[in-house]
Structure formats: structure tokens, C-alpha cells
Motif scaffolding. Structure first.
Motif, short mmCIF file in Angstrom:
data_model
loop_
_atom_site.label_atom_id
_atom_site.label_comp_id
_atom_site.label_asym_id
_atom_site.label_seq_id
_atom_site.Cartn_x
_atom_site.Cartn_y
_atom_site.Cartn_z
N VAL A 1 32.54 38.70 62.04
CA VAL A 1 33.19 38.71 60.73
C VAL A 1 32.73 37.44 60.02
N ASN A 2 31.98 37.60 58.94
CA ASN A 2 31.42 36.42 58.27
C ASN A 2 31.87 36.24 56.82
N TYR A 3 32.57 37.21 56.24
CA TYR A 3 33.04 37.09 54.86
C TYR A 3 34.48 37.57 54.74
N ALA A 4 35.18 36.96 53.81
CA ALA A 4 36.51 37.42 53.39
C ALA A 4 36.42 37.73 51.90
N ALA A 5 37.23 38.66 51.44
CA ALA A 5 37.20 39.04 50.03
C ALA A 5 38.62 39.29 49.54
N LEU A 6 38.80 39.11 48.24
CA LEU A 6 40.06 39.39 47.56
C LEU A 6 39.81 40.47 46.53
N GLY A 7 40.84 41.27 46.24
CA GLY A 7 40.69 42.36 45.29
C GLY A 7 41.89 42.54 44.40
N SER A 8 41.71 43.39 43.39
CA SER A 8 42.75 43.59 42.38
C SER A 8 43.39 44.97 42.44
N ASN A 9 43.12 45.74 43.49
CA ASN A 9 43.65 47.10 43.61
C ASN A 9 44.89 47.09 44.51
N ALA A 10 45.95 47.72 44.06
CA ALA A 10 47.21 47.72 44.81
C ALA A 10 47.41 48.98 45.65
N THR A 11 46.35 49.73 45.91
CA THR A 11 46.45 50.93 46.74
C THR A 11 46.63 50.54 48.20
N VAL A 12 47.48 51.24 48.91
CA VAL A 12 47.72 50.98 50.33
C VAL A 12 46.43 51.24 51.11
N THR B 1 38.59 28.40 41.46
CA THR B 1 37.88 29.63 41.83
C THR B 1 38.90 30.73 42.14
N ALA B 2 38.46 31.96 42.05
CA ALA B 2 39.28 33.14 42.39
C ALA B 2 40.60 33.15 41.63
N THR B 3 40.57 32.71 40.39
CA THR B 3 41.78 32.65 39.58
C THR B 3 42.15 34.06 39.11
N ALA B 4 43.26 34.56 39.64
CA ALA B 4 43.70 35.93 39.30
C ALA B 4 44.95 36.26 40.11
N THR B 5 45.45 37.46 39.91
CA THR B 5 46.49 38.02 40.76
C THR B 5 45.78 38.94 41.75
N HIS B 6 45.94 38.64 43.04
CA HIS B 6 45.24 39.38 44.09
C HIS B 6 46.22 40.30 44.81
N LEU C 1 47.08 44.99 52.20
CA LEU C 1 47.75 45.01 50.91
C LEU C 1 48.59 43.75 50.82
N LEU C 2 48.39 42.96 49.78
CA LEU C 2 49.16 41.73 49.59
C LEU C 2 50.39 42.06 48.77
N SER C 3 51.51 42.19 49.45
CA SER C 3 52.76 42.55 48.78
C SER C 3 53.86 41.61 49.27
N PRO C 4 54.28 40.65 48.47
CA PRO C 4 53.98 40.50 47.05
C PRO C 4 52.54 40.04 46.84
N PRO C 5 51.99 40.32 45.63
CA PRO C 5 50.63 39.87 45.35
C PRO C 5 50.54 38.35 45.35
N VAL C 6 49.33 37.86 45.58
CA VAL C 6 49.09 36.42 45.59
C VAL C 6 48.53 36.04 44.22
N VAL C 7 49.25 35.18 43.51
CA VAL C 7 48.82 34.72 42.20
C VAL C 7 48.18 33.35 42.38
N LYS C 8 46.91 33.23 42.02
CA LYS C 8 46.18 31.97 42.19
C LYS C 8 45.79 31.44 40.82
N SER C 9 46.33 30.28 40.49
CA SER C 9 45.99 29.63 39.22
C SER C 9 44.75 28.76 39.40
N ALA C 10 44.20 28.30 38.31
CA ALA C 10 43.01 27.44 38.36
C ALA C 10 43.32 26.10 39.02
#
Length: 130
Positions: free
Chosen positions: A32-43, A80-85, A108-117
């Protein structure tokens, strides 16, 4: 400092990579060499091959193991990665490009993770094989 704990799903393609490695097939490294964040709330589902909507990707910063537990960590700096994930994932043999590699973990991140600048984010992942 907020801490959240989420349960992940290892989709079929991720489990398949482990089975292939156990049988001597070396198409994938199994690392496992990468991690990613996304904006989709589908289970997450067993048939997933990517995140729903990947928006940020970073290499794993630290990887260790003890017995049957792998510990992976990713530090995402301020600015970096400024958004709601709403989702996150781990990828085997990924590259810096979105949707590459074999997905090994989808959560699924529930509650979502909000990352500010102004904030940083650390993803500490504990993967137990049992």
C-alpha cells in the motif's frame, strides 16, 4: 485536535491482490503506497475499484507492522487538500494520478472531515488481518 475512528471495507480487488501474492503471482507488489481522499458520500461496496470521487492523493509517510497488524500513516499539511472529505482509501501500487493502483481500503467518513487551509490532517490506519 479532533480524533475520529472509522471502520473500512477491503473491496474484492484488494483481497484478490493478497490472494495472488500468497499464490506466488507477482502482478502487484502488495504494498500500500498511496492514500486518497474523496468527495463522494456513497457507502463503500465490495465491488469498488476506486473512490467515488477522488480529489486528493498522497504517498504513505510511514508503514510498520507487528504480528498481523499493519500501521500506515499519512500526514497532509496545511494549505493542501482543503475541502470537506466524505471518503478515504488506500491503494496498492498506485501512482500520483487519481484512480490508479488497486484499492485496498475504502472508508466512508461519517461525520465528514472538514479540512481548512490552516489545518493539517493525519490519517493513521490500522489494518488487522484476522
Amino acid at each position: 485536535i479532533a480524533e475520529h475512528v472509522f471502520e473500512n471495507l477491503t473491496p474484492t480487488v484488494g483481497r484478490s491482490v493478497l490472494a495472488q501474492r500468497l499464490a506466488g503471482t507477482t502482478t502487484y507488489t502488495g504494498t500500500v503506497n498511496y492514500a486518497a481522499l474523496g468527495s463522494n458520500a456513497t457507502v463503500p461496496a465490495n465491488g469498488d475499484t476506486t473512490l467515488g470521487t477522488e480529489v486528493y492523493r498522497k504517498t504513505i509517510d510511514s508503514a510498520t507492522y507487528a504480528n498481523n497488524v499493519a500501521y500506515l500513516s499519512v500526514f497532509i499539511a496545511a494549505g493542501t487538500a482543503t475541502a470537506t472529505h466524505y471518503e478515504a482509501g488506500l491503494f496498492i501500487d498506485g501512482t500520483a494520478s487519481a484512480n490508479t493502483g488497486q484499492i485496498f481500503s475504502h472508508v466512508l467518513l461519517s461525520p465528514p472531515v472538514v479540512k481548512s487551509a490552516l489545518s493539517s490532517l493525519t490519517l493513521d490506519c490500522t489494518l488487522t488481518l484476522s
